[in-house]
Write a protein that holds these residues in place. Structure first.
Motif, PDB file in Angstrom:
ATOM      1  N   LEU A  40       0.747  -1.251   0.000  1.00 38.77           N
ATOM      2  CA  LEU A  40       0.000   0.000   0.000  1.00 38.77           C
ATOM      3  C   LEU A  40       0.784   1.313   0.000  1.00 38.77           C
ATOM      4  O   LEU A  40       0.297   2.302  -0.560  1.00 38.77           O
ATOM      5  CB  LEU A  40      -0.958   0.015   1.191  1.00 38.77           C
ATOM      6  CG  LEU A  40      -2.116  -0.988   1.109  1.00 38.77           C
ATOM      7  CD1 LEU A  40      -2.921  -0.949   2.389  1.00 38.77           C
ATOM      8  CD2 LEU A  40      -3.000  -0.696  -0.092  1.00 38.77           C
ATOM      9  N   PRO A  41       1.965   1.413   0.624  1.00 38.94           N
ATOM     10  CA  PRO A  41       2.595   2.737   0.735  1.00 38.94           C
ATOM     11  C   PRO A  41       2.746   3.450  -0.606  1.00 38.94           C
ATOM     12  O   PRO A  41       3.287   2.903  -1.563  1.00 38.94           O
ATOM     13  CB  PRO A  41       3.966   2.420   1.347  1.00 38.94           C
ATOM     14  CG  PRO A  41       3.740   1.162   2.123  1.00 38.94           C
ATOM     15  CD  PRO A  41       2.768   0.372   1.304  1.00 38.94           C
ATOM     16  N   GLY A  42       2.200   4.669  -0.674  1.00 44.82           N
ATOM     17  CA  GLY A  42       2.314   5.497  -1.871  1.00 44.82           C
ATOM     18  C   GLY A  42       1.408   5.087  -3.017  1.00 44.82           C
ATOM     19  O   GLY A  42       1.462   5.700  -4.091  1.00 44.82           O
ATOM     20  N   LYS A  43       0.559   4.080  -2.815  1.00 47.34           N
ATOM     21  CA  LYS A  43      -0.283   3.573  -3.903  1.00 47.34           C
ATOM     22  C   LYS A  43      -1.679   4.192  -3.847  1.00 47.34           C
ATOM     23  O   LYS A  43      -2.016   4.936  -2.928  1.00 47.34           O
ATOM     24  CB  LYS A  43      -0.397   2.049  -3.813  1.00 47.34           C
ATOM     25  CG  LYS A  43       0.932   1.315  -3.852  1.00 47.34           C
ATOM     26  CD  LYS A  43       1.599   1.424  -5.204  1.00 47.34           C
ATOM     27  CE  LYS A  43       2.908   0.639  -5.245  1.00 47.34           C
ATOM     28  NZ  LYS A  43       2.729  -0.795  -4.923  1.00 47.34           N
ATOM     29  N   THR A  44      -2.485   3.860  -4.858  1.00 45.54           N
ATOM     30  CA  THR A  44      -3.871   4.333  -4.937  1.00 45.54           C
ATOM     31  C   THR A  44      -4.808   3.148  -5.110  1.00 45.54           C
ATOM     32  O   THR A  44      -4.609   2.323  -5.999  1.00 45.54           O
ATOM     33  CB  THR A  44      -4.068   5.307  -6.114  1.00 45.54           C
ATOM     34  OG1 THR A  44      -3.260   6.467  -5.904  1.00 45.54           O
ATOM     35  CG2 THR A  44      -5.521   5.725  -6.240  1.00 45.54           C
ATOM     36  N   VAL A  45      -5.806   3.071  -4.248  1.00 44.67           N
ATOM     37  CA  VAL A  45      -6.856   2.053  -4.344  1.00 44.67           C
ATOM     38  C   VAL A  45      -8.128   2.759  -4.821  1.00 44.67           C
ATOM     39  O   VAL A  45      -8.565   3.735  -4.209  1.00 44.67           O
ATOM     40  CB  VAL A  45      -7.099   1.357  -2.996  1.00 44.67           C
ATOM     41  CG1 VAL A  45      -8.307   0.426  -3.087  1.00 44.67           C
ATOM     42  CG2 VAL A  45      -5.851   0.593  -2.562  1.00 44.67           C
ATOM     43  N   LYS A  46      -8.712   2.250  -5.906  1.00 47.54           N
ATOM     44  CA  LYS A  46      -9.905   2.893  -6.479  1.00 47.54           C
ATOM     45  C   LYS A  46     -11.080   1.927  -6.504  1.00 47.54           C
ATOM     46  O   LYS A  46     -10.942   0.769  -6.894  1.00 47.54           O
ATOM     47  CB  LYS A  46      -9.617   3.373  -7.901  1.00 47.54           C
ATOM     48  CG  LYS A  46     -10.844   3.995  -8.594  1.00 47.54           C
ATOM     49  CD  LYS A  46     -10.585   4.303 -10.058  1.00 47.54           C
ATOM     50  CE  LYS A  46      -9.714   5.524 -10.214  1.00 47.54           C
ATOM     51  NZ  LYS A  46      -9.596   5.932 -11.641  1.00 47.54           N
ATOM     52  N   MET A  47     -12.234   2.433  -6.095  1.00 44.79           N
ATOM     53  CA  MET A  47     -13.491   1.701  -6.236  1.00 44.79           C
ATOM     54  C   MET A  47     -14.261   2.305  -7.408  1.00 44.79           C
ATOM     55  O   MET A  47     -14.535   3.506  -7.426  1.00 44.79           O
ATOM     56  CB  MET A  47     -14.318   1.798  -4.949  1.00 44.79           C
ATOM     57  CG  MET A  47     -15.688   1.153  -5.052  1.00 44.79           C
ATOM     58  SD  MET A  47     -16.585   1.139  -3.455  1.00 44.79           S
ATOM     59  CE  MET A  47     -16.855   2.920  -3.223  1.00 44.79           C
ATOM     60  N   LYS A  48     -14.596   1.484  -8.388  1.00 44.55           N
ATOM     61  CA  LYS A  48     -15.313   1.969  -9.569  1.00 44.55           C
ATOM     62  C   LYS A  48     -16.681   1.308  -9.622  1.00 44.55           C
ATOM     63  O   LYS A  48     -16.792   0.083  -9.689  1.00 44.55           O
ATOM     64  CB  LYS A  48     -14.527   1.666 -10.846  1.00 44.55           C
ATOM     65  CG  LYS A  48     -15.129   2.299 -12.096  1.00 44.55           C
ATOM     66  CD  LYS A  48     -14.198   2.187 -13.283  1.00 44.55           C
ATOM     67  CE  LYS A  48     -14.761   2.922 -14.492  1.00 44.55           C
ATOM     68  NZ  LYS A  48     -13.835   2.878 -15.650  1.00 44.55           N
TER      69      LYS A  48
END
Length: 263
Positions: free
Chosen positions: A192-200
């Motif tokens: 997870l560090p520095g990442k992006t999690v997206k819900m579409k």
């Protein structure tokens, strides 16, 4: 044997260096974040609660479990932003905590009154270890996307048969194929560090009755079965596709067909 002054100074330097490295590592852990965001249909918003538990190896507890969760978009009607920066580690009451889950509410209003909204939920799970088949992946840009498909379900409620809408959201594949359960994703902490999690989330183009055998499909929409009489709160059709009732839209209009109101 008593250490010499030189040996004592060396031990102190080593001890100080070890402390500095440990403090640096702890600080780095506590400042690591990732971004949660959502691509939602028009007039939709999410509310998120990030939940934390003691980090691996910690024996501490937080008195009463207070302040072990952080909310985002809690007042989604008044103030909403799709991007939320979420800390991976937090220290509460001297206890080092790590994120374990994000509870998500997917909400949308269909009327002007505060109660005129529908909602469903999604979940992001975060853990130290996870089987590869359950672990979500990231692309080269550092983004991971999970999908959902929502549909409005309509029904009537109360003596005037006021139209109410329920939001039903299911997990989906990127191609739109529906899965079982609600929208869901899982990660390990080191992803997870520095990442992006997206819900579409995609919204179905059509609505359907929330309860079977209470509405009848006609060329221009749906008509509400009368049931025994207008006071019949269940009002199942039971094969009677001739006797229909009026109902009331949330804006106060009296209608005979949904969604067009008048035939």
């Amino acid at each position: 044997m008593k250490p010499t002054n030189l040996q004592t100074k060396s031990l102190l330097r080593i001890s100080a260096l070890g402390f500095a490295l440990a403090a640096s590592a702890s600080f780095a852990q506590q400042t690591e974040t990732f971004t949660f965001t959502a691509d939602l249909p028009s007039n939709f918003a999410y509310k998120a609660i990030a939940e934390y538990v003691p980090a691996k190896g910690e024996t501490c507890t937080v008195p009463g479990g207070r302040n072990t969760a952080v909310g985002y978009n809690m007042k989604w009607r008044e103030s909403y932003t799709p991007n939320s920066e979420i800390a991976i580690y937090r220290t509460v009451s001297g206890c080092l905590l790590v994120i374990s889950r994000i509870k998500l509410d997917i909400n949308s209003s269909y009327g002007k009154e505060r109660g005129d909204f529908g909602g469903d939920f999604a979940t992001v799970v975060i853990t130290n270890e996870l089987e590869e088949k359950y672990k979500s992946s990231f692309n080269e840009a550092g983004e991971s996307t999970f999908y959902g498909h929502c549909q409005w379900l309509f029904r009537t409620s109360g003596k005037p048969r006021i139209l109410r809408k329920i939001l039903d959201c299911k997990s989906a594949e990127a191609n739109g194929e529906l899965d079982r359960g609600h929208p869901f994703s899982a990660y390990t902490l080191d992803q997870l560090p520095g990442k992006t999690v997206k819900m579409k989330i995609k919204l179905a183009g059509t609505e359907r009755p929330a309860i079977k055998d209470t509405w009848v499909k006609v060329p221009d929409g749906w008509k509400r079965c009368m049931g025994d009489n207008f006071e019949d709160q269940y009002a199942f059709c039971f094969g009677n596709h001739e006797d229909f009732s009026t109902f009331q839209m949330v804006d106060g209009r009296t209608c005979t067909i949904y969604p067009g109101c008048t035939e």
